[in-house]
Design a protein around this motif. Structure first.
Motif, mmCIF file in Angstrom:
data_model
loop_
_atom_site.group_PDB
_atom_site.id
_atom_site.type_symbol
_atom_site.label_atom_id
_atom_site.label_comp_id
_atom_site.label_asym_id
_atom_site.label_seq_id
_atom_site.Cartn_x
_atom_site.Cartn_y
_atom_site.Cartn_z
ATOM 1 N N SER A 60 47.654 68.841 72.063
ATOM 2 C CA SER A 60 48.019 67.604 71.361
ATOM 3 C C SER A 60 49.446 67.168 71.659
ATOM 4 O O SER A 60 49.755 65.974 71.622
ATOM 5 N N SER A 61 50.326 68.128 71.956
ATOM 6 C CA SER A 61 51.717 67.777 72.251
ATOM 7 C C SER A 61 51.828 67.005 73.550
ATOM 8 O O SER A 61 52.714 66.163 73.716
ATOM 9 N N ILE A 62 50.919 67.259 74.488
ATOM 10 C CA ILE A 62 50.924 66.538 75.767
ATOM 11 C C ILE A 62 50.438 65.113 75.561
ATOM 12 O O ILE A 62 50.949 64.171 76.178
ATOM 13 N N TYR A 63 49.467 64.946 74.657
ATOM 14 C CA TYR A 63 48.954 63.609 74.361
ATOM 15 C C TYR A 63 49.998 62.719 73.693
ATOM 16 O O TYR A 63 49.822 61.499 73.652
ATOM 17 N N ARG A 64 51.060 63.298 73.204
ATOM 18 C CA ARG A 64 52.144 62.473 72.649
ATOM 19 C C ARG A 64 52.950 61.801 73.754
ATOM 20 O O ARG A 64 53.681 60.843 73.499
ATOM 21 N N TYR A 65 52.786 62.295 74.981
ATOM 22 C CA TYR A 65 53.500 61.723 76.129
ATOM 23 C C TYR A 65 52.587 60.849 76.991
ATOM 24 O O TYR A 65 53.002 59.805 77.488
ATOM 25 N N PHE A 66 51.340 61.293 77.166
ATOM 26 C CA PHE A 66 50.404 60.569 78.032
ATOM 27 C C PHE A 66 49.046 60.477 77.349
ATOM 28 O O PHE A 66 48.540 61.483 76.831
ATOM 29 N N VAL A 67 48.448 59.300 77.405
ATOM 30 C CA VAL A 67 47.175 59.100 76.739
ATOM 31 C C VAL A 67 46.028 59.754 77.501
ATOM 32 O O VAL A 67 44.969 60.042 76.931
ATOM 33 N N SER A 68 46.218 60.013 78.800
ATOM 34 C CA SER A 68 45.165 60.610 79.620
ATOM 35 C C SER A 68 45.781 61.230 80.866
ATOM 36 O O SER A 68 46.931 60.945 81.225
ATOM 37 N N LYS A 69 45.002 62.057 81.554
ATOM 38 C CA LYS A 69 45.506 62.657 82.789
ATOM 39 C C LYS A 69 45.619 61.597 83.890
ATOM 40 O O LYS A 69 46.408 61.754 84.824
ATOM 41 N N HIS A 70 44.861 60.532 83.785
ATOM 42 C CA HIS A 70 45.003 59.413 84.728
ATOM 43 C C HIS A 70 46.392 58.810 84.624
ATOM 44 O O HIS A 70 47.042 58.530 85.642
ATOM 45 N N LYS A 71 46.867 58.617 83.387
ATOM 46 C CA LYS A 71 48.210 58.067 83.201
ATOM 47 C C LYS A 71 49.268 59.042 83.711
ATOM 48 O O LYS A 71 50.298 58.631 84.247
ATOM 49 N N LEU A 72 49.020 60.327 83.556
ATOM 50 C CA LEU A 72 49.951 61.322 84.087
ATOM 51 C C LEU A 72 50.020 61.233 85.609
ATOM 52 O O LEU A 72 51.113 61.288 86.197
ATOM 53 N N LEU A 73 48.870 61.068 86.262
ATOM 54 C CA LEU A 73 48.865 60.922 87.724
ATOM 55 C C LEU A 73 49.578 59.645 88.136
ATOM 56 O O LEU A 73 50.317 59.628 89.138
ATOM 57 N N LEU A 74 49.398 58.571 87.377
ATOM 58 C CA LEU A 74 50.137 57.334 87.641
ATOM 59 C C LEU A 74 51.637 57.562 87.517
ATOM 60 O O LEU A 74 52.425 57.038 88.311
ATOM 61 N N TYR A 75 52.018 58.352 86.536
ATOM 62 C CA TYR A 75 53.439 58.662 86.354
ATOM 63 C C TYR A 75 53.976 59.431 87.563
ATOM 64 O O TYR A 75 55.028 59.085 88.119
#
Length: 223
Positions: A60-75
């Protein structure tokens, strides 16, 4: 000027994240370890649960930064393109000769990446491998047009525009400058991929690099 990267912050479009990971130790650990884990198991097998286990934090702490792993890859992709853009600016700003400037730009965006000690929590060499193998998954989606309108790919497009401007400075009447610039950027990733996985169908091996190929391609195209 060579120390510019040590004082500049790599900026990623803020719509990509919920909370800027650069603003906290946890956020930096998320970025650092997501790069290592994606390289280890691939993006398709990567999950926030596995990342949470790796960093010793709740999913849940990771979801506070990114809504999905797709958004993380975009980052990660946007960070890489912004970092590469800074490299391009630094390496070419003092070159007066327009042909040499373009040649240096091609070298910067097509060469094999080396580690940059200015960003201790990001391994650029491993991130480069992820860009080669996984970055296309950031835009080969049903949502690409919407995300494009929202500015998710602005850094990537800006980098291509910089190359286009250098091409046109060399040959103002060349009518395919944008196409050539985008071909260089994406084509270099493809050649690196082929060298790693399908060496039998590329000449970019045994001392010949994607940089050699694209400099020759540019020179022949702009004659």
């Amino acid at each position: 000027m060579k120390n510019l990267l040590s004082v500049l912050k790599i900026t990623v479009p803020d719509k990509i994240f919920l909370k800027d990971p650069e603003t906290s130790d946890l956020g930096k650990r998320i970025i650092e370890n997501s790069i290592l884990l994606i390289d280890e198991i691939g993006f398709d097998n990567f999950t926030f649960k596995k990342l949470g286990t790796k960093i010793g934090s709740n999913e849940s702490s990771i979801y506070r930064y990114f809504v999905s792993k797709h958004k993380l890859l975009l980052y990660l992709s946007s960070w890489y393109w912004a970092w590469l853009e800074y490299q391009l600016v630094i390496e070419t700003f003092s070159i007066a000769d327009i042909k040499l400037k373009l040649e240096k730009a091609i070298e910067v965006v097509t060469k094999t990446v080396e580690i940059d000690s200015n960003f201790s929590h990001i391994n650029e060499v491993i991130l480069f491998k992820i860009i080669i193998n996984e970055s296309s998954k950031s835009f080969l989606t049903k949502e690409v047009d919407t995300e494009n309108k929202e500015g998710y790919f602005e850094i990537y497009k800006r980098l291509i525009t910089r190359l286009e401007e250098m091409i046109l400075a060399t040959k103002p009447d060349y009518e395919f400058a944008l196409s050539l610039a985008s071909t260089v950027l994406e084509g270099s990733l493809h050649q690196h991929f082929l060298n790693e996985h399908f060496p039998s169908i590329t000449n970019c091996k045994n001392g010949k690099t994607p940089t050699n190929f694209f400099i020759q391609l540019i020179e022949n195209s702009l004659k």
